[in-house]
Design a protein around this motif. Structure first.
Motif, short mmCIF file in Angstrom:
data_model
loop_
_atom_site.label_atom_id
_atom_site.label_comp_id
_atom_site.label_asym_id
_atom_site.label_seq_id
_atom_site.Cartn_x
_atom_site.Cartn_y
_atom_site.Cartn_z
N ILE A 134 21.82 -7.25 -23.43
CA ILE A 134 22.37 -7.05 -22.08
C ILE A 134 22.35 -8.36 -21.29
CG2 ILE A 134 21.99 -5.92 -19.85
CD1 ILE A 134 20.87 -3.51 -21.41
N GLY A 135 21.22 -9.05 -21.32
CA GLY A 135 21.10 -10.31 -20.60
C GLY A 135 22.09 -11.35 -21.11
N SER A 136 22.24 -11.43 -22.42
CA SER A 136 23.16 -12.40 -23.01
C SER A 136 24.59 -12.16 -22.53
CB SER A 136 23.10 -12.31 -24.54
OG SER A 136 21.82 -12.63 -25.01
N LEU A 137 25.00 -10.93 -22.50
CA LEU A 137 26.35 -10.60 -22.05
C LEU A 137 26.52 -10.87 -20.56
CD1 LEU A 137 27.10 -7.29 -24.01
CD2 LEU A 137 27.96 -9.58 -24.49
N MET A 138 25.51 -10.52 -19.77
CA MET A 138 25.64 -10.67 -18.32
C MET A 138 25.63 -12.13 -17.89
SD MET A 138 26.29 -7.74 -17.39
CE MET A 138 26.48 -8.23 -15.67
N VAL A 139 24.91 -12.99 -18.59
CA VAL A 139 24.95 -14.42 -18.28
C VAL A 139 26.37 -14.94 -18.40
CG1 VAL A 139 24.30 -16.70 -19.16
CG2 VAL A 139 22.56 -14.96 -18.87
N SER A 140 27.03 -14.56 -19.49
CA SER A 140 28.40 -15.01 -19.72
C SER A 140 29.37 -14.34 -18.76
CB SER A 140 28.80 -14.72 -21.17
OG SER A 140 27.94 -15.36 -22.07
N TYR A 141 29.14 -13.06 -18.48
CA TYR A 141 30.06 -12.33 -17.61
C TYR A 141 30.04 -12.88 -16.18
CZ TYR A 141 32.29 -8.55 -15.03
OH TYR A 141 33.12 -7.83 -14.21
N VAL A 142 28.85 -13.14 -15.66
CA VAL A 142 28.75 -13.68 -14.29
C VAL A 142 29.46 -15.03 -14.21
CG1 VAL A 142 27.18 -14.52 -12.50
CG2 VAL A 142 26.59 -12.47 -13.80
N ARG A 143 29.28 -15.87 -15.22
CA ARG A 143 29.96 -17.17 -15.20
C ARG A 143 31.48 -16.99 -15.24
NH1 ARG A 143 29.34 -22.18 -19.57
NH2 ARG A 143 31.14 -23.36 -18.82
N ALA A 144 31.95 -16.08 -16.09
CA ALA A 144 33.39 -15.85 -16.19
C ALA A 144 33.97 -15.35 -14.87
CB ALA A 144 33.68 -14.85 -17.31
N ARG A 145 33.28 -14.42 -14.23
CA ARG A 145 33.76 -13.90 -12.94
C ARG A 145 33.72 -14.98 -11.87
NH1 ARG A 145 36.70 -11.61 -11.45
NH2 ARG A 145 35.88 -10.32 -9.75
N ALA A 146 32.67 -15.81 -11.92
CA ALA A 146 32.56 -16.90 -10.94
C ALA A 146 33.71 -17.90 -11.11
CB ALA A 146 31.22 -17.61 -11.09
N GLU A 147 33.98 -18.26 -12.36
CA GLU A 147 35.06 -19.20 -12.60
C GLU A 147 36.41 -18.61 -12.23
OE1 GLU A 147 34.48 -20.32 -16.67
OE2 GLU A 147 32.96 -21.84 -16.18
N GLY A 148 36.53 -17.28 -12.36
CA GLY A 148 37.75 -16.61 -11.92
C GLY A 148 37.95 -16.71 -10.41
N LEU A 149 36.84 -16.90 -9.70
CA LEU A 149 36.89 -17.08 -8.24
C LEU A 149 36.93 -18.56 -7.85
CD1 LEU A 149 34.24 -14.40 -7.22
CD2 LEU A 149 36.72 -14.21 -6.98
N GLY A 150 37.03 -19.42 -8.86
CA GLY A 150 37.09 -20.85 -8.59
C GLY A 150 35.75 -21.50 -8.34
N LEU A 151 34.66 -20.88 -8.81
CA LEU A 151 33.32 -21.41 -8.58
C LEU A 151 32.75 -21.99 -9.87
CD1 LEU A 151 31.85 -18.40 -6.55
CD2 LEU A 151 32.86 -20.49 -5.62
#
Length: 219
Positions: A134-151
């Motif tokens: 779960i942690g492994s997936l969420m680390v990557s997911y948060v980064r992907a969503r952040a980059e989708g917001l330009g962060l």
């Protein structure tokens, strides 16, 4: 330069001759990425087979081999991006393909380990491995969503290279100490998974807080 950048540059110096050779013979980054996924699937099958074995010594030896395959597959995970950059083959689809197959690789690897632990009677160890997943997936997911917001969101300790190294070394040394009678060698596998479960989920929340601060400052 932080420790991750220093290690990355060191590994690049080691693999650069291999990278240039791959480029010369026409190996593409996507082929390397796919090979890495296939190797992780093979590792998962080895872990599952180990879980089905009744002989404890043989089972632990297989776990060690599975860890070795995961570590070897991790080299392909580094080489695909390097081949893309050095060979001038960087593409937006390649970046997407690499990210998606990385997630599949972790899912297959940790599923195999969870399966092994559950069948061998380490129920709580399997739970720890699942939380690590779960942690492994969420680390990557948060980064992907952040980059989708330009962060920019690369903060935190437990990123993919660290997770691969901890998982693979835990499995390898579990196999190496498979004949040890002083303690249960399986705990050598579970211990790094516990570290991943703790720090990966912590990293996910650190990234959420980081993004919150960035968005708040931009308001």
């Amino acid at each position: 330069m932080n420790y991750r950048d220093w290690l990355q540059q060191l590994v690049y110096k080691i693999i650069n001759p291999v990278v240039r050779g791959m480029i010369k013979v026409g190996v593409t980054p996507n082929f390397i990425t796919t090979t890495g996924l296939v190797l992780n699937i093979v590792a998962s099958v080895v872990f599952i087979y180990a879980g089905l074995r009744a002989d404890a010594s043989e089972s632990l030896t297989l776990v060690g081999w599975g860890g070795g395959i995961v570590l070897f597959a991790g080299l392909f995970d580094m080489m695909d991006g390097r081949v893309a950059r050095v060979g001038g083959m960087v593409s937006r689809f390649g970046a997407l393909y690499d990210s998606v197959l990385d997630r599949y690789s972790e899912l297959f690897t940790l599923f195999g380990i969870i399966f092994y632990l559950f069948l061998q009677g380490y129920f709580w160890g399997a739970i720890v491995a699942f939380v690590a997943l779960i942690g492994s997936l969420m680390v990557s997911y948060v980064r992907a969503r952040a980059e989708g917001l330009g962060l920019d969101c690369k903060v935190g300790l437990m990123q993919r290279p660290e997770r691969v190294v901890l998982t693979s070394l835990g499995a390898i040394f579990c196999g190496v100490f498979g004949h040890c009678q002083a303690f249960d060698p399986v705990f050598i596998l579970i211990a790094p998974l516990f570290v991943i479960a703790l720090l990966a989920n912590w990293t996910a929340f650190v990234r959420i807080a980081h993004c919150h601060n960035l968005l708040k400052n931009n308001e």
